[in-house]
Design an enzyme around this catalytic site. Sequence first.
Site, PDB file in Angstrom:
ATOM      1  N   ASN A   9      -3.303  -0.230  17.442  1.00 34.94           N
ATOM      2  CA  ASN A   9      -2.943  -1.394  16.637  1.00 34.94           C
ATOM      3  C   ASN A   9      -2.978  -2.657  17.492  1.00 34.94           C
ATOM      4  O   ASN A   9      -3.422  -3.704  17.045  1.00 34.94           O
ATOM      5  CB  ASN A   9      -1.528  -1.225  16.047  1.00 34.94           C
ATOM      6  CG  ASN A   9      -1.524  -0.431  14.755  1.00 34.94           C
ATOM      7  OD1 ASN A   9      -1.801  -0.965  13.697  1.00 34.94           O
ATOM      8  ND2 ASN A   9      -1.227   0.843  14.836  1.00 34.94           N
TER       9      ASN A   9
ATOM     10  N   ALA B 252       0.820  -1.211   0.000  1.00 35.24           N
ATOM     11  CA  ALA B 252       0.000   0.000   0.000  1.00 35.24           C
ATOM     12  C   ALA B 252       0.855   1.263   0.000  1.00 35.24           C
ATOM     13  O   ALA B 252       0.658   2.169  -0.823  1.00 35.24           O
ATOM     14  CB  ALA B 252      -0.937  -0.019   1.216  1.00 35.24           C
ATOM     15  N   LEU B 253       1.850   1.333   0.902  1.00 35.62           N
ATOM     16  CA  LEU B 253       2.661   2.550   1.005  1.00 35.62           C
ATOM     17  C   LEU B 253       3.522   2.781  -0.231  1.00 35.62           C
ATOM     18  O   LEU B 253       3.598   3.895  -0.752  1.00 35.62           O
ATOM     19  CB  LEU B 253       3.570   2.495   2.246  1.00 35.62           C
ATOM     20  CG  LEU B 253       2.902   2.643   3.611  1.00 35.62           C
ATOM     21  CD1 LEU B 253       3.940   2.985   4.663  1.00 35.62           C
ATOM     22  CD2 LEU B 253       1.813   3.694   3.603  1.00 35.62           C
TER      23      LEU B 253
ATOM     24  N   LYS C 243       4.637   8.732  17.616  1.00 36.85           N
ATOM     25  CA  LYS C 243       3.730   7.892  16.829  1.00 36.85           C
ATOM     26  C   LYS C 243       3.311   6.642  17.607  1.00 36.85           C
ATOM     27  O   LYS C 243       2.191   6.141  17.450  1.00 36.85           O
ATOM     28  CB  LYS C 243       4.336   7.487  15.483  1.00 36.85           C
ATOM     29  CG  LYS C 243       3.284   6.733  14.649  1.00 36.85           C
ATOM     30  CD  LYS C 243       3.522   6.642  13.189  1.00 36.85           C
ATOM     31  CE  LYS C 243       2.283   6.056  12.507  1.00 36.85           C
ATOM     32  NZ  LYS C 243       2.578   5.467  11.203  1.00 36.85           N
TER      33      LYS C 243
ATOM     34  N   GLU D 206       4.433  -6.162  12.662  1.00 31.51           N
ATOM     35  CA  GLU D 206       5.678  -5.576  13.194  1.00 31.51           C
ATOM     36  C   GLU D 206       5.699  -5.618  14.720  1.00 31.51           C
ATOM     37  O   GLU D 206       5.749  -4.584  15.386  1.00 31.51           O
ATOM     38  CB  GLU D 206       5.804  -4.122  12.700  1.00 31.51           C
ATOM     39  CG  GLU D 206       5.986  -4.006  11.196  1.00 31.51           C
ATOM     40  CD  GLU D 206       5.219  -2.852  10.581  1.00 31.51           C
ATOM     41  OE1 GLU D 206       4.042  -2.650  10.970  1.00 31.51           O
ATOM     42  OE2 GLU D 206       5.785  -2.159   9.718  1.00 31.51           O
TER      43      GLU D 206
ATOM     44  N   ASN E 176      -0.011   4.084  17.953  1.00 33.94           N
ATOM     45  CA  ASN E 176       0.152   2.735  17.415  1.00 33.94           C
ATOM     46  C   ASN E 176       0.116   1.626  18.469  1.00 33.94           C
ATOM     47  O   ASN E 176      -0.490   0.583  18.252  1.00 33.94           O
ATOM     48  CB  ASN E 176       1.478   2.625  16.656  1.00 33.94           C
ATOM     49  CG  ASN E 176       1.329   3.019  15.201  1.00 33.94           C
ATOM     50  OD1 ASN E 176       0.222   3.218  14.714  1.00 33.94           O
ATOM     51  ND2 ASN E 176       2.441   3.138  14.508  1.00 33.94           N
TER      52      ASN E 176
END
Lengths: 318, 318
Positions: free
Chosen positions: A200, A18-19, A192, A275, A196
């Site tokens: 997440n 996607a990125l 961040k 991750e 996250n």
Amino acid sequence: MSTSFPDKPRIAIIGTGALGCYYGARLVKAGEDVHFLGRSGRAALTARGLKIKTPTERINLRKIQVYGSSAEIGPCDLVILATKATANEALKTILPPLLGPETAVLTLQNGLGVEEPVAEIAGPGHVIGAICYIGCMRTAPGVVDCSFPGLMTIGKFGKPAGERTNAIAALWRRAGVKCTAQDNLEAQRWHKLVWNVPFNGLAIVAGGVTTDVLLADEGMKLLARRLMEEIVEAAAKFGHEIPRSFVDLQFERTAKMGDYRPSSLIDFEEGRDVEIEEIWGEPVRRAKSVGVAVPRMEMLYWLIKQRIAARKLPKKRR
Amino acid sequence: MSTSFPDKPRIAIIGTGALGCYYGARLVKAGEDVHFLGRSGRAALTARGLKIKTPTERINLRKIQVYGSSAEIGPCDLVILATKATANEALKTILPPLLGPETAVLTLQNGLGVEEPVAEIAGPGHVIGAICYIGCMRTAPGVVDCSFPGLMTIGKFGKPAGERTNAIAALWRRAGVKCTAQDNLEAQRWHKLVWNVPFNGLAIVAGGVTTDVLLADEGMKLLARRLMEEIVEAAAKFGHEIPRSFVDLQFERTAKMGDYRPSSLIDFEEGRDVEIEEIWGEPVRRAKSVGVAVPRMEMLYWLIKQRIAARKLPKKRR
């Protein structure tokens, strides 16, 4: 090594998830010289190009330059790393052919400790980190649905932003990506994590739920806040002050996102690598190394690890 | 109120789930005067009786006395409460017809704070608590598979064991249940939490896994230990010393249990009520009330609550 940066850089993008597709398409559309390194979806990308949808525009690129190996691309001025950190072992063979004496490697990877493996191969002075606040999903090879184009913050690894970092930020802005260069990359990474780590992580551990479901549950909301407080405390020990207002802001921001599926949840549910070490493991280890107890973050880390390991168990046992 | 206890007590058993059927069958087989109060499975129990299987024996009772209301049973010497604490609201109507001036109410319920609602109805002096270490499962109305008959510890609510508590322990032993009377019921309840909090809880939160799966995962094993340490610390503040060896023992004991499904996991997966407040909520509240931080137990409590609430969400949202 000079910090100058050419006006028309030769750019490699590693990874066509996607990125890689989204940011690469932006650069191609802006007229930049972009070379994609894609493995599994290469045939489709070569045949059909890129199709990007954002809330305000559509980018259709019929013809892009896709390669099967970095040797075919050769040395570049800018290498954009858009694979996941869980695949970093492969960088040892992928990166070297792309590197010249003045190549900048910009890693878009999430979490803590993602610059170090790149620095080992390219040299620390070549590494720039990007923190991408973005919501996008690849729905097919080369096809990306970007619900939230957001913004990007970049910074030099271990040093304040220099001329080249600023030039790369300007390159992104010309391509329509809101990007700023910051002097303290590490502090940005801890910032961040404040979002996250809880969202997440809890989305996975709470049984595969969207962020609105988490916010609607009083316990989950409180737990998210406690997790954020642990991160703020750890970051402070490293000299990164994160104000309380930043914590509050995460809740306001998330409330506006509706039934958002965090990227790690998508990865988890699609059976892809998550991750774990970069988003949870490394922050836990760093916090403990400076004497900050992070019991909830550690528990979340263990629970996610277990859930991922459990994907390999026969169905009846999980 | 006297503490004498008749040689041949009139016994009511409230609840015909796994525990009610198993312990009731033991008493019936020993020749005791047992009256079952069963609601949903009553017709089946009346028609077919009880069938109990343990690793060493089978108990088949063709004819048992089952009632649809406590008024039909009337006052008893011993009322055994074998429903779940989550159904305690109904006790206000169920209990009174069973109570005489000297009735003892023995609650088999799990967790903390389960004697208090009974005491409110029957009076504190009438309440005895039982801690059941047992592994059994109801497979059909009146049919129980007891893989681990284990043992039972009983104690008077808020007081040392008296003559009557000892008489009830002796009653159980005559019926083939390993039972001892203890002077400190509350301490016993904290001891049981050492196993129940981590294993019942993590089995649910880790995605519905058996105890062997938890023990095989290093993170879950460490987390179970940290949870136990939180309980030990809280219990100590209440004056209940739980030795480290008791914590170690839980792991040895659990390792021998193989692919065991904790009762709360079975309840969770069958869509039945889970004793969230008794096993997790109340211990968290009590620990915090005496200044003991129990971040992991609280996080587990919140996660279980969320998972249970999520059962009501449409499938695609959880």
